[in-house]
Design a protein around this motif. Structure first.
Motif, PDB file in Angstrom:
ATOM      1  N   ASP B  38       0.818  -1.219   0.000  1.00 18.19           N
ATOM      2  CA  ASP B  38       0.000   0.000   0.000  1.00 18.19           C
ATOM      3  C   ASP B  38       0.847   1.262   0.000  1.00 18.19           C
ATOM      4  O   ASP B  38       1.533   1.552   0.979  1.00 18.19           O
ATOM      5  CB  ASP B  38      -0.868   0.030   1.261  1.00 18.19           C
ATOM      6  CG  ASP B  38      -1.961  -1.008   1.216  1.00 18.19           C
ATOM      7  OD1 ASP B  38      -2.956  -0.754   0.543  1.00 18.19           O
ATOM      8  OD2 ASP B  38      -1.787  -2.056   1.878  1.00 18.19           O
ATOM      9  N   ILE B  39       0.771   2.021  -1.074  1.00 14.68           N
ATOM     10  CA  ILE B  39       1.546   3.270  -1.154  1.00 14.68           C
ATOM     11  C   ILE B  39       0.754   4.394  -0.507  1.00 14.68           C
ATOM     12  O   ILE B  39      -0.425   4.598  -0.794  1.00 14.68           O
ATOM     13  CB  ILE B  39       1.940   3.552  -2.609  1.00 14.68           C
ATOM     14  CG1 ILE B  39       2.926   2.463  -3.059  1.00 14.68           C
ATOM     15  CG2 ILE B  39       2.558   4.945  -2.743  1.00 14.68           C
ATOM     16  CD1 ILE B  39       3.266   2.455  -4.517  1.00 14.68           C
ATOM     17  N   THR B  40       1.423   5.090   0.394  1.00 13.34           N
ATOM     18  CA  THR B  40       0.734   6.075   1.232  1.00 13.34           C
ATOM     19  C   THR B  40       1.179   7.500   0.972  1.00 13.34           C
ATOM     20  O   THR B  40       0.531   8.445   1.403  1.00 13.34           O
ATOM     21  CB  THR B  40       1.009   5.772   2.718  1.00 13.34           C
ATOM     22  OG1 THR B  40       2.430   5.665   2.911  1.00 13.34           O
ATOM     23  CG2 THR B  40       0.362   4.466   3.153  1.00 13.34           C
ATOM     24  N   PHE B  41       2.305   7.659   0.286  1.00 18.02           N
ATOM     25  CA  PHE B  41       2.854   9.011   0.114  1.00 18.02           C
ATOM     26  C   PHE B  41       3.817   9.007  -1.048  1.00 18.02           C
ATOM     27  O   PHE B  41       4.524   8.024  -1.277  1.00 18.02           O
ATOM     28  CB  PHE B  41       3.593   9.430   1.382  1.00 18.02           C
ATOM     29  CG  PHE B  41       4.096  10.844   1.349  1.00 18.02           C
ATOM     30  CD1 PHE B  41       3.241  11.911   1.577  1.00 18.02           C
ATOM     31  CD2 PHE B  41       5.436  11.116   1.071  1.00 18.02           C
ATOM     32  CE1 PHE B  41       3.710  13.222   1.546  1.00 18.02           C
ATOM     33  CE2 PHE B  41       5.910  12.418   1.040  1.00 18.02           C
ATOM     34  CZ  PHE B  41       5.038  13.474   1.279  1.00 18.02           C
ATOM     35  N   CYS B  42       3.826  10.109  -1.777  1.00 14.25           N
ATOM     36  CA  CYS B  42       4.720  10.204  -2.924  1.00 14.25           C
ATOM     37  C   CYS B  42       5.248  11.627  -2.990  1.00 14.25           C
ATOM     38  O   CYS B  42       4.475  12.583  -3.008  1.00 14.25           O
ATOM     39  CB  CYS B  42       3.925   9.845  -4.177  1.00 14.25           C
ATOM     40  SG  CYS B  42       4.908   9.824  -5.651  1.00 14.25           S
ATOM     41  N   GLU B  43       6.557  11.751  -2.971  1.00  9.03           N
ATOM     42  CA  GLU B  43       7.196  13.074  -2.967  1.00  9.03           C
ATOM     43  C   GLU B  43       7.921  13.231  -4.292  1.00  9.03           C
ATOM     44  O   GLU B  43       8.809  12.436  -4.605  1.00  9.03           O
ATOM     45  CB  GLU B  43       8.193  13.109  -1.808  1.00  9.03           C
ATOM     46  CG  GLU B  43       8.665  14.477  -1.412  1.00  9.03           C
ATOM     47  CD  GLU B  43       9.415  14.384  -0.070  1.00  9.03           C
ATOM     48  OE1 GLU B  43       8.751  14.223   0.970  1.00  9.03           O
ATOM     49  OE2 GLU B  43      10.652  14.453  -0.098  1.00  9.03           O
ATOM     50  N   LEU B  44       7.547  14.243  -5.068  1.00 10.69           N
ATOM     51  CA  LEU B  44       8.109  14.414  -6.413  1.00 10.69           C
ATOM     52  C   LEU B  44       8.675  15.825  -6.583  1.00 10.69           C
ATOM     53  O   LEU B  44       8.272  16.753  -5.877  1.00 10.69           O
ATOM     54  CB  LEU B  44       7.011  14.139  -7.451  1.00 10.69           C
ATOM     55  CG  LEU B  44       6.477  12.697  -7.460  1.00 10.69           C
ATOM     56  CD1 LEU B  44       5.259  12.582  -8.359  1.00 10.69           C
ATOM     57  CD2 LEU B  44       7.565  11.712  -7.875  1.00 10.69           C
ATOM     58  N   PRO B  45       9.601  15.997  -7.533  1.00 14.30           N
ATOM     59  CA  PRO B  45      10.229  17.307  -7.707  1.00 14.30           C
ATOM     60  C   PRO B  45       9.291  18.304  -8.394  1.00 14.30           C
ATOM     61  O   PRO B  45       8.278  17.912  -8.976  1.00 14.30           O
ATOM     62  CB  PRO B  45      11.428  17.000  -8.605  1.00 14.30           C
ATOM     63  CG  PRO B  45      11.012  15.787  -9.375  1.00 14.30           C
ATOM     64  CD  PRO B  45      10.120  14.996  -8.472  1.00 14.30           C
ATOM     65  N   LYS B  46       9.641  19.574  -8.326  1.00 14.33           N
ATOM     66  CA  LYS B  46       8.821  20.615  -8.955  1.00 14.33           C
ATOM     67  C   LYS B  46       9.193  20.737 -10.436  1.00 14.33           C
ATOM     68  O   LYS B  46      10.332  20.469 -10.810  1.00 14.33           O
ATOM     69  CB  LYS B  46       9.079  21.949  -8.266  1.00 14.33           C
ATOM     70  CG  LYS B  46       8.571  21.993  -6.842  1.00 14.33           C
ATOM     71  CD  LYS B  46       8.274  23.413  -6.410  1.00 14.33           C
ATOM     72  CE  LYS B  46       7.401  23.464  -5.176  1.00 14.33           C
ATOM     73  NZ  LYS B  46       7.650  22.414  -4.166  1.00 14.33           N
ATOM     74  N   PRO B  47       8.245  21.138 -11.262  1.00 14.64           N
ATOM     75  CA  PRO B  47       8.560  21.389 -12.676  1.00 14.64           C
ATOM     76  C   PRO B  47       9.705  22.403 -12.792  1.00 14.64           C
ATOM     77  O   PRO B  47       9.808  23.334 -11.986  1.00 14.64           O
ATOM     78  CB  PRO B  47       7.264  21.973 -13.237  1.00 14.64           C
ATOM     79  CG  PRO B  47       6.197  21.438 -12.351  1.00 14.64           C
ATOM     80  CD  PRO B  47       6.812  21.337 -10.983  1.00 14.64           C
ATOM     81  N   GLY B  48      10.546  22.193 -13.774  1.00 18.33           N
ATOM     82  CA  GLY B  48      11.688  23.086 -13.969  1.00 18.33           C
ATOM     83  C   GLY B  48      12.977  22.497 -13.418  1.00 18.33           C
ATOM     84  O   GLY B  48      14.076  22.873 -13.826  1.00 18.33           O
ATOM     85  N   ARG B  49      12.855  21.555 -12.498  1.00 19.23           N
ATOM     86  CA  ARG B  49      14.032  20.939 -11.888  1.00 19.23           C
ATOM     87  C   ARG B  49      14.754  20.062 -12.902  1.00 19.23           C
ATOM     88  O   ARG B  49      14.122  19.309 -13.632  1.00 19.23           O
ATOM     89  CB  ARG B  49      13.550  20.111 -10.684  1.00 19.23           C
ATOM     90  CG  ARG B  49      14.580  19.303  -9.989  1.00 19.23           C
ATOM     91  CD  ARG B  49      15.036  19.917  -8.680  1.00 19.23           C
ATOM     92  NE  ARG B  49      16.114  19.080  -8.140  1.00 19.23           N
ATOM     93  CZ  ARG B  49      15.903  18.067  -7.298  1.00 19.23           C
ATOM     94  NH1 ARG B  49      14.665  17.821  -6.863  1.00 19.23           N
ATOM     95  NH2 ARG B  49      16.908  17.331  -6.876  1.00 19.23           N
ATOM     96  N   LYS B  50      16.091  20.234 -12.960  1.00 27.72           N
ATOM     97  CA  LYS B  50      16.900  19.394 -13.848  1.00 27.72           C
ATOM     98  C   LYS B  50      17.590  18.316 -13.037  1.00 27.72           C
ATOM     99  O   LYS B  50      18.139  18.590 -11.978  1.00 27.72           O
ATOM    100  CB  LYS B  50      17.945  20.241 -14.580  1.00 27.72           C
ATOM    101  CG  LYS B  50      17.349  21.041 -15.710  1.00 27.72           C
ATOM    102  CD  LYS B  50      18.407  21.766 -16.520  1.00 27.72           C
ATOM    103  CE  LYS B  50      17.729  22.610 -17.597  1.00 27.72           C
ATOM    104  NZ  LYS B  50      18.625  23.595 -18.177  1.00 27.72           N
ATOM    105  N   LEU B  51      17.536  17.083 -13.537  1.00 33.77           N
ATOM    106  CA  LEU B  51      18.134  15.953 -12.805  1.00 33.77           C
ATOM    107  C   LEU B  51      19.002  15.138 -13.749  1.00 33.77           C
ATOM    108  O   LEU B  51      18.696  14.998 -14.932  1.00 33.77           O
ATOM    109  CB  LEU B  51      17.022  15.079 -12.231  1.00 33.77           C
ATOM    110  CG  LEU B  51      16.236  15.734 -11.106  1.00 33.77           C
ATOM    111  CD1 LEU B  51      14.752  15.532 -11.275  1.00 33.77           C
ATOM    112  CD2 LEU B  51      16.681  15.193  -9.756  1.00 33.77           C
ATOM    113  N   ARG B  52      20.065  14.594 -13.174  1.00 32.77           N
ATOM    114  CA  ARG B  52      20.960  13.754 -13.964  1.00 32.77           C
ATOM    115  C   ARG B  52      20.472  12.313 -13.924  1.00 32.77           C
ATOM    116  O   ARG B  52      19.743  11.919 -13.008  1.00 32.77           O
ATOM    117  CB  ARG B  52      22.391  13.785 -13.365  1.00 32.77           C
ATOM    118  CG  ARG B  52      22.916  15.144 -12.990  1.00 32.77           C
ATOM    119  CD  ARG B  52      23.393  15.889 -14.163  1.00 32.77           C
ATOM    120  NE  ARG B  52      24.499  15.195 -14.857  1.00 32.77           N
ATOM    121  CZ  ARG B  52      25.296  15.811 -15.734  1.00 32.77           C
ATOM    122  NH1 ARG B  52      25.123  17.094 -16.004  1.00 32.77           N
ATOM    123  NH2 ARG B  52      26.256  15.133 -16.328  1.00 32.77           N
TER     124      ARG B  52
END
Lengths: 366, 127
Positions: B38-52
């Protein structure tokens, strides 16, 4: 998982889609489809739990009651046959050996229901502290399966299978009577805070009883539940779990279980002096319950902070499926046990709002 | 486990779906959601963020555990699935469709062949 022990309902559980984990040396169902759905089903309708890993130790013979009264902190002398009492069993220093239910089956005939992880330790502890008690102390865990039927629909389901007038069976009382034709101990107890029963069933006949319960429960929305939901239900209800809110180091005074410590009872029980002293002086640390208003689960072991100082650690943490927020318990230094506590979750401070459980409205039990 | 044939995968159980020359969707696999429970929480980056490629882009939490999410390629976040904030259980119900996590801008197309094919990912699961 070959070395793990299996309960009398293993095949029954597996056939219903159980996902198993190693729990205290047992291969136990942690969930079937969804922990959150199972949890909500118990609050709304009913759930069936296989908790046959729990230990059963019998203490029988002349002086059995007085002997148990020396071992445990609660008052056994006030029990009558058919009565149950919850109690910690403490070390001389006040730490908890185990917490258990004491069933009085007849005068000088008791059954202790203990945690699976502690069964061998308890059996040994009880024998070593037998003193002049010359009766019988027997680990009967291999003979008893244990099925918990919990939720508002539990009486409607069980009454189809037993002649016992269940509505008259009061909270913390039990009856020895047939369920689906098999003689069982029907106990009005549970670990969810809901109306419900725990059935001690003969190991070899557990499956036929589980099948009958499943059949009787179908029109009532009965759901198979695992240890995952059992844990979130007990935490929502504010019940202590051995190894979390109480253990060899955490005393009943610290854990807020003073109501189970009868300092005034006539029998001087193990741990009495230490617990009396701790009660008088006030405990140095305390178990508190918290909510966060946020869905991020606060995991056991997380340091509890007051400003920049660590003042304790989290003991239990889950998401309350009913409140839809993280709830938990923590052990904190007594002077710090007030507002202003927080934890760090991935670099972000999450404030803890302390509260008195239960976290949800539970039915009044009587 | 469901491993759709039109996606690419990572060893850490993310999937990537190329939408066009410049954009793709990213999420977690059926295997990942099933292992987490059961997935209870999801934390994601904001638009505009650059990731490698390989960088942690977020966290997914279940009753059981919290687990880091890894970016399959160099990317810039264009959109975040708003459903996952209020209904993270969508990841359990529909990991490849309603449960998409990010819409990304592909910053280095040369990395795409480095991802696992469905066959390679299935083999990885079996190993």
């Amino acid at each position: 998982m070959s070395s793990l022990r299996r309960t009398c309902l293993h095949e029954f559980n597996a056939a219903r889609g159980a996902r198993f984990v190693d729990f205290a040396g047992w291969e136990m169902p942690v969930q079937y489809k969804s922990i959150l759905d199972e949890h909500r089903a118990v609050r709304a309708a009913a759930g069936l739990f296989d908790v046959s890993h729990m230990g059963e130790i019998t203490v029988r013979g002349r002086g059995a009651g007085a002997f148990i009264d020396r071992l445990v902190t609660n008052d056994i002398s006030r029990l009558t046959p058919g009565g149950v009492v919850y109690s910690p069993m403490c070390h001389p220093g006040g730490g908890v050996v185990d917490d258990l239910l004491v069933y009085m089956r007849a005068p000088e005939d008791y059954l202790l229901c203990v945690n699976a992880s502690n069964t061998a330790k308890d059996h040994d502890w009880i024998r070593r502290n037998a003193g002049d008690f010359s009766g019988e102390i027997e680990d009967q865990s291999a003979q008893w399966g244990l099925i918990a039927l919990q939720g508002p629909q539990a009486p409607a389901i069980l009454e189809k299978l037993t002649p016992v007038p269940l509505r008259e069976l009061r909270y913390y009382r039990f009856a020895e009577a047939p369920v689906a034709g098999v003689l069982c101990i029907i106990s009005r107890t549970g670990y969810t805070g809901e109306l419900g029963f725990e059935l001690f069933v003969p190991w070899a006949q557990a499956e036929s009883i589980a099948l009958a319960l499943e059949e009787a429960g179908r029109p009532h929305g009965l759901v198979m539940c695992g240890l995952g939901a059992r844990d979130s239900l007990r935490l929502e209800a504010g019940f202590s779990l051995y190894g979390h809110e109480i253990d060899d180091e955490i005393t009943p005074v610290q854990a807020g279980l003073l109501w189970t410590v009868k300092l005034a009872k006539s029998v001087p029980f193990i741990g009495r002096d230490a617990l009396l002293r701790e009660k008088t002086d006030g405990p140095a640390r305390r178990v508190v319950f918290f909510r966060t208003g946020d869905r991020r689960i606060i995991r056991p072991g997380t340091p509890v902070l007051a400003g920049g100082t660590t003042v304790g650690r989290v003991l239990s943490g889950t998401l309350s499926p009913v409140c839809n927020e993280a709830i938990g318990s923590a052990l904190v230094d007594a002077p710090a046990a007030s507002d202003g506590l927080g934890v760090d979750v991935r670099g972000q401070r999450v404030p803890l709002t302390l509260c008195k459980p239960p976290f949800v409205t539970l039915p009044k039990q009587h | 486990m469901n491993v759709p044939t039109h996606l690419q995968y990572t060893r850490e159980h993310e999937w990537l779906k190329v939408l066009d020359e410049a954009t793709a969707l990213v999420g977690i696999t059926d295997y990942a959601q099933n292992s987490l429970g059961d997935i209870t929480f999801c934390e994601l980056p904001k638009p505009g963020r650059k990731l490698r490629c390989g960088e942690t882009f977020g966290v997914v939490e279940s009753v059981k555990a919290a687990s880091d999410l890894f970016m399959p390629i160099d990317a810039e976040v264009l959109e975040v699935n708003p459903v996952l904030t209020s209904a993270p259980e969508t990841l359990n119900k529909s990991p490849y469709d309603d449960g998409w996590m990010l819409k990304i801008k592909i910053l280095n197309r040369a990395q795409l062949p480095g991802l696992l094919s469905p066959e390679a990912y299935e083999k990885h699961l079996g190993a």
